[in-house]
Motif scaffolding. Structure first.
Motif, mmCIF file in Angstrom:
data_model
loop_
_atom_site.group_PDB
_atom_site.id
_atom_site.type_symbol
_atom_site.label_atom_id
_atom_site.label_comp_id
_atom_site.label_asym_id
_atom_site.label_seq_id
_atom_site.Cartn_x
_atom_site.Cartn_y
_atom_site.Cartn_z
ATOM 1 N N GLY A 6 4.642 -0.631 -1.946
ATOM 2 C CA GLY A 6 3.259 0.154 -1.652
ATOM 3 C C GLY A 6 2.100 -0.810 -1.331
ATOM 4 O O GLY A 6 1.030 -0.147 -1.096
ATOM 5 N N SER A 7 2.241 -1.973 -1.148
ATOM 6 C CA SER A 7 1.033 -2.958 -0.955
ATOM 7 C C SER A 7 0.731 -2.802 0.656
ATOM 8 O O SER A 7 -0.333 -3.321 1.009
ATOM 9 C CB SER A 7 1.491 -4.435 -1.321
ATOM 10 N N GLY A 8 1.846 -2.260 1.279
ATOM 11 C CA GLY A 8 1.141 -2.218 2.728
ATOM 12 C C GLY A 8 2.338 -2.931 3.841
ATOM 13 O O GLY A 8 1.878 -3.086 4.802
ATOM 14 N N LYS A 9 3.180 -3.495 3.243
ATOM 15 C CA LYS A 9 4.040 -4.597 3.945
ATOM 16 C C LYS A 9 4.361 -4.157 5.275
ATOM 17 O O LYS A 9 4.332 -4.431 6.252
ATOM 18 C CB LYS A 9 5.237 -4.970 3.190
ATOM 19 N N SER A 10 5.117 -2.621 5.127
ATOM 20 C CA SER A 10 5.678 -2.183 6.224
ATOM 21 C C SER A 10 4.732 -1.767 7.365
ATOM 22 O O SER A 10 4.670 -2.150 8.551
ATOM 23 C CB SER A 10 6.530 -0.960 5.978
ATOM 24 N N SER A 11 3.564 -1.086 7.149
ATOM 25 C CA SER A 11 2.517 -0.740 8.045
ATOM 26 C C SER A 11 1.812 -1.889 8.583
ATOM 27 O O SER A 11 1.793 -1.863 9.878
ATOM 28 C CB SER A 11 1.474 0.127 7.345
ATOM 29 N N ARG A 122 10.600 -9.349 -0.144
ATOM 30 C CA ARG A 122 10.199 -9.707 -1.500
ATOM 31 C C ARG A 122 10.100 -11.238 -1.542
ATOM 32 O O ARG A 122 9.549 -11.949 -2.205
ATOM 33 C CB ARG A 122 10.903 -8.858 -2.336
ATOM 34 N N ARG A 148 -2.091 5.433 -2.290
ATOM 35 C CA ARG A 148 -1.468 5.592 -0.968
ATOM 36 C C ARG A 148 0.050 6.308 -0.879
ATOM 37 O O ARG A 148 0.288 7.046 -0.026
ATOM 38 C CB ARG A 148 -1.405 4.075 -0.425
ATOM 39 N N ARG A 149 0.745 5.610 -1.817
ATOM 40 C CA ARG A 149 2.145 6.341 -1.765
ATOM 41 C C ARG A 149 2.272 7.977 -2.193
ATOM 42 O O ARG A 149 2.875 8.567 -1.472
ATOM 43 C CB ARG A 149 3.030 5.619 -2.932
ATOM 44 N N GLU A 152 1.763 10.252 0.616
ATOM 45 C CA GLU A 152 2.737 10.322 1.822
ATOM 46 C C GLU A 152 3.973 11.187 1.301
ATOM 47 O O GLU A 152 4.933 11.469 1.979
ATOM 48 C CB GLU A 152 3.178 9.093 2.437
ATOM 49 N N ARG A 168 9.813 -0.224 -10.569
ATOM 50 C CA ARG A 168 10.708 -1.060 -9.511
ATOM 51 C C ARG A 168 9.910 -2.510 -9.642
ATOM 52 O O ARG A 168 10.645 -3.464 -9.368
ATOM 53 C CB ARG A 168 10.197 -0.338 -8.492
ATOM 54 N N LEU A 194 -9.629 -2.572 1.605
ATOM 55 C CA LEU A 194 -9.502 -2.464 3.268
ATOM 56 C C LEU A 194 -8.844 -1.406 3.576
ATOM 57 O O LEU A 194 -7.712 -1.165 3.150
ATOM 58 C CB LEU A 194 -8.654 -3.798 3.513
ATOM 59 N N THR A 195 -8.992 -0.987 4.814
ATOM 60 C CA THR A 195 -8.391 -0.055 5.652
ATOM 61 C C THR A 195 -7.087 -0.776 6.333
ATOM 62 O O THR A 195 -7.233 -1.896 6.197
ATOM 63 C CB THR A 195 -9.228 0.543 6.794
ATOM 64 N N LEU A 196 -6.400 0.252 6.555
ATOM 65 C CA LEU A 196 -5.091 -0.370 7.225
ATOM 66 C C LEU A 196 -5.503 -1.366 8.368
ATOM 67 O O LEU A 196 -4.770 -2.407 8.607
ATOM 68 C CB LEU A 196 -4.047 0.612 7.704
HETATM 69 N N1 LIG Z 1 -4.801 -0.758 3.334
HETATM 70 C C1 LIG Z 1 -4.277 0.354 3.643
HETATM 71 N N2 LIG Z 1 -5.282 1.287 3.259
HETATM 72 C C2 LIG Z 1 -4.858 2.748 3.282
HETATM 73 N N3 LIG Z 1 -3.798 3.070 3.106
HETATM 74 C C3 LIG Z 1 -2.542 2.176 3.336
HETATM 75 C C4 LIG Z 1 -3.014 0.589 3.606
HETATM 76 N N4 LIG Z 1 -1.756 -0.137 3.810
HETATM 77 C C5 LIG Z 1 -0.843 0.671 3.875
HETATM 78 N N5 LIG Z 1 -1.382 1.827 3.439
HETATM 79 C C6 LIG Z 1 -0.345 3.335 3.328
HETATM 80 O O1 LIG Z 1 0.109 3.111 1.999
HETATM 81 C C7 LIG Z 1 1.433 3.404 2.126
HETATM 82 C C8 LIG Z 1 2.540 2.443 1.784
HETATM 83 O O2 LIG Z 1 2.219 1.510 2.715
HETATM 84 P P1 LIG Z 1 3.974 0.675 3.120
HETATM 85 O O3 LIG Z 1 4.779 1.696 3.106
HETATM 86 O O4 LIG Z 1 3.466 0.045 4.490
HETATM 87 O O5 LIG Z 1 4.073 -0.528 1.980
HETATM 88 P P2 LIG Z 1 5.106 -1.214 1.494
HETATM 89 O O6 LIG Z 1 4.544 -2.521 0.875
HETATM 90 O O7 LIG Z 1 5.879 -1.396 2.712
HETATM 91 O O8 LIG Z 1 6.022 -0.509 0.589
HETATM 92 P P3 LIG Z 1 7.405 -0.624 0.013
HETATM 93 O O9 LIG Z 1 7.718 -1.971 -0.459
HETATM 94 O O10 LIG Z 1 7.677 0.466 -1.200
HETATM 95 O O11 LIG Z 1 8.216 -0.120 1.046
HETATM 96 C C9 LIG Z 1 1.585 3.934 3.388
HETATM 97 O O12 LIG Z 1 1.586 5.384 3.617
HETATM 98 C C10 LIG Z 1 0.738 3.452 4.413
HETATM 99 O O13 LIG Z 1 0.101 3.992 5.532
#
Ligand SMILES: Nc1ncnc2c1ncn2[C@@H]1O[C@H](COP(=O)(O)OP(=O)(O)OP(=O)(O)O)[C@@H](O)[C@H]1O
Ligand SMILES: Nc1ccn([C@H]2C[C@H](O)[C@@H](COP(=O)(O)O)O2)c(=O)n1
Length: 211
Positions: A6-11, A122, A148-149, A152, A168, A194-196
């Motif tokens: 959920g740190s935002g890696k995918s987005s 990871r 954030r999670r 969604e 996890r 920060l925003t995405l």
């Molecule tokens: N900086 C941000 N500000 C607000 N929302 C964000 C930000 N970065 C990501 N998000 C949102 O947070 C959620 C989780 O992001 P994401 O799936 O990219 O995380 P992840 O690190 O890939 O998670 P995982 O390891 O569990 O797959 C998504 O809904 C995404 O749109």
């Protein structure tokens, strides 16, 4: 791009890959695909030897288009099923099995070897590709990640998400083989405030500065 759930890696990885015209690989999806297959086969996931014995069987094929990341197991599109709660709850146990990691890391290196790619997971900077041109370790506070999670996942609460993510992350960072860790030479980027779009802009700035 490494970091906790959920740190935002995918987005962020997909956004950066799009902006830079690069390919994108979601290695977490590969561990999820392996877990999905094990569940389908009725393999006892509490028995690492049983998981190790079967992990060479499924054909896992990952797409690298940041606009439509695809993943297939034995020809079946599993992009949806691998995000279900049964897989999410079981994936850390499967990812902790050394034979699973050896197989998936080899597949990942084959894909990365063709170049021009943003890879998230990871252990990418520490194990899979330590010579990456830019290594980023993405973080955010547990509250921000859970918020954030939970936004969604319909019907979920921030508290429940935070508890599930903490469980996890503990499993992923304390396993013996290739645990979640910040790689040597990685830049830590705390995205809590920060925003995405701001995070992607900062990643693009770092890439420009370092390459
Ligand atoms: N900086 C941000 N500000 C607000 N929302 C964000 C930000 N970065 C990501 N998000 C949102 O947070 C959620 C989780 O992001 P994401 O799936 O990219 O995380 P992840 O690190 O890939 O998670 P995982 O390891 O569990 O797959 C998504 O809904 C995404 O749109
Ligand atoms: N390189 C990787 C990528 C993922 N994992 C494990 C740890 C996660 O709990 C699980 C699913 O990843 P997600 O889709 O949530 O990013 O896969 C790993 O061990 N190594």
């Amino acid at each position: 791009m490494d970091g906790p759930s959920g740190s935002g890696k995918s987005s962020v990885s997909r956004g950066a890959a799009r902006a830079l015209g690069l390919r994108y690989l979601d290695t977490g999806a590969m561990y999820r695909a392996m877990t999905w297959w094990m569940l389908q086969q009725g393999v006892d996931l509490t028995d690492p030897a049983a998981v190790a014995a079967r992990c060479g069987e499924p054909a896992i094929v990952s797409g690298t288009d940041p606009d439509g990341p695809a993943i297939h197991v034995d020809g079946v599109d599993v992009a949806g099923p691998i995000r279900e709660s049964d897989v999410t709850g079981a994936v850390s146990a499967v990812a902790a099995v050394p034979e699973v990691r050896a197989r998936l890391v080899a597949l990942q290196r084959e894909i990365i070897g063709a170049g021009d790619i943003v890879v998230e997971g990871r252990d990418i900077g520490s194990v899979v590709w330590p010579d990456a041109a830019v290594k980023i370790y993405l973080t955010a506070s547990p509250e921000a990640r859970a918020r954030r999670r939970s936004a969604e996942v319909a019907g979920s609460t921030v508290e429940a998400q935070q508890e599930a993510m903490a469980r996890r992350d503990t499993l992923d960072s304390t396993r013996k083989t290739d645990p979640l860790s910040m790689a040597a030479g990685a830049i830590e980027l705390d995205t809590t405030a920060l925003t995405l779009d701001e995070v992607i802009a900062e990643v693009l700035r770092l890439v420009k500065e370092r390459t």
